[in-house]
Motif scaffolding. Structure first.
Motif, PDB file in Angstrom:
ATOM      1  N   GLU A  93       0.827  -1.219   0.000  1.00 56.42           N
ATOM      2  CA  GLU A  93       0.000   0.000   0.000  1.00 56.42           C
ATOM      3  C   GLU A  93       0.858   1.265   0.000  1.00 56.42           C
ATOM      4  O   GLU A  93       0.856   2.039  -0.952  1.00 56.42           O
ATOM      5  N   PHE A 134       8.965  -2.239   2.775  1.00 58.38           N
ATOM      6  CA  PHE A 134       8.691  -3.389   3.642  1.00 58.38           C
ATOM      7  C   PHE A 134       9.896  -3.795   4.492  1.00 58.38           C
ATOM      8  O   PHE A 134      10.413  -4.909   4.362  1.00 58.38           O
ATOM      9  N   ASN A 147       5.218  -0.303  -3.787  1.00 61.77           N
ATOM     10  CA  ASN A 147       3.966   0.100  -3.153  1.00 61.77           C
ATOM     11  C   ASN A 147       3.114   0.904  -4.140  1.00 61.77           C
ATOM     12  O   ASN A 147       3.629   1.435  -5.117  1.00 61.77           O
ATOM     13  N   HIS A 173      -2.904  -8.447   3.138  1.00 62.55           N
ATOM     14  CA  HIS A 173      -1.686  -7.684   3.436  1.00 62.55           C
ATOM     15  C   HIS A 173      -0.981  -8.332   4.635  1.00 62.55           C
ATOM     16  O   HIS A 173      -1.646  -8.772   5.583  1.00 62.55           O
TER      17      HIS A 173
HETATM   18  N1  URA Z   1       5.566  -1.212   4.316  1.00 63.53           N
HETATM   19  C1  URA Z   1       5.486  -1.015   2.990  1.00 63.53           C
HETATM   20  O1  URA Z   1       6.486  -0.703   2.319  1.00 63.53           O
HETATM   21  N2  URA Z   1       4.292  -1.140   2.413  1.00 63.53           N
HETATM   22  C2  URA Z   1       3.185  -1.469   3.071  1.00 63.53           C
HETATM   23  O2  URA Z   1       2.119  -1.600   2.463  1.00 63.53           O
HETATM   24  C3  URA Z   1       3.302  -1.668   4.475  1.00 63.53           C
HETATM   25  C4  URA Z   1       4.501  -1.541   5.069  1.00 63.53           C
END
Ligand code: URA
Length: 219
Positions: A79, A92, A119, A194
């Protein structure tokens, strides 16, 4: 095209000393705009490194472009960056990232470096709120260009926001659509939960596991 003109204008204004701008009501980029963008991930990353197309640029620390194998068969789309991602400029890397890494390693039997991760929006929304339609519209072409460059066999839409904005289906809930492949240009798209949702709801582990097995079987 209009968006690119606006982007150039904003860069010029910034060069002249403007720091911020008023809220922008942006419209989605069209396919022809993708042709005007750099053709490699490195160039695309520097192209957007000081983007100020939407209001998230006011509060972000770093643009979080995405990372991984530029020829990956599997591309994960989350996201938006969280706090740690904003600090480090990497996708992430927080708790959800650790969970995603475990899924990649233990179920897909791959390493993070084998896949590509990006994202829907490249800048952190304040207080980790869901990005707005306008923020997503402003950033959409960058993600589409990343997909065009990487050409993954399979795109994994992580969560409802990613699924909705990739497919345009704003009505279906992720729990209804997950687990089935959808055509997405020359790729296939698999919606799943997610990893942050998995952290809050460990009972969906089985569903995510099954979705990943389908991906593994398709490779
Ligand atoms: N970190 C990310 O890079 N994207 C996400 O959707 C959630 C945490």
């Amino acid at each position: 095209m209009e968006e690119l003109k606006l982007l150039k204008q904003l860069y010029e204004q910034r060069f002249l000393g403007y720091k911020y701008f008023n809220d922008i009501k942006s419209t989605p980029f069209s396919g022809s705009d993708l042709k005007d963008m750099p053709e490699s991930l490195d160039e695309l990353q520097s192209y957007i490194s000081d983007c100020s197309l939407c209001n998230l640029s006011k509060s972000r620390k770093k643009v979080v472009f995405g990372e991984g194998n530029s020829n990956a068969d599997v591309m994960f789309v989350g996201e938006a960056p969280g706090e740690l991602e904003d600090d480090l400029g990497r996708v992430f890397v927080g708790r959800a990232g650790e969970t995603l890494d475990r899924i990649i390693q233990n179920v897909l039997l791959m390493k993070r470096e084998d896949v590509y991760i990006a994202n829907i929006v490249k800048c952190r929304p304040p207080q980790n709120r869901i990005p707005t339609d306008e923020e997503i519209s402003s950033c959409r072409a960058f993600l589409l260009k990343q997909i065009e460059i990487v050409k993954p066999k399979i795109i994994v839409a992580l969560g409802g926001t990613s699924y909705s904005y990739l497919t345009g289906d704003m009505d279906s809930s992720i729990s209804k659509v997950r687990g089935e492949f959808i055509s997405f240009g020359s790729s296939k798209l698999m919606p799943t939960f997610h990893p942050a949702y998995l952290l809050r709801n460990p009972s969906v582990k089985r569903e995510i596991f099954n979705d990943m097995l389908k991906i593994k079987a398709m490779l």
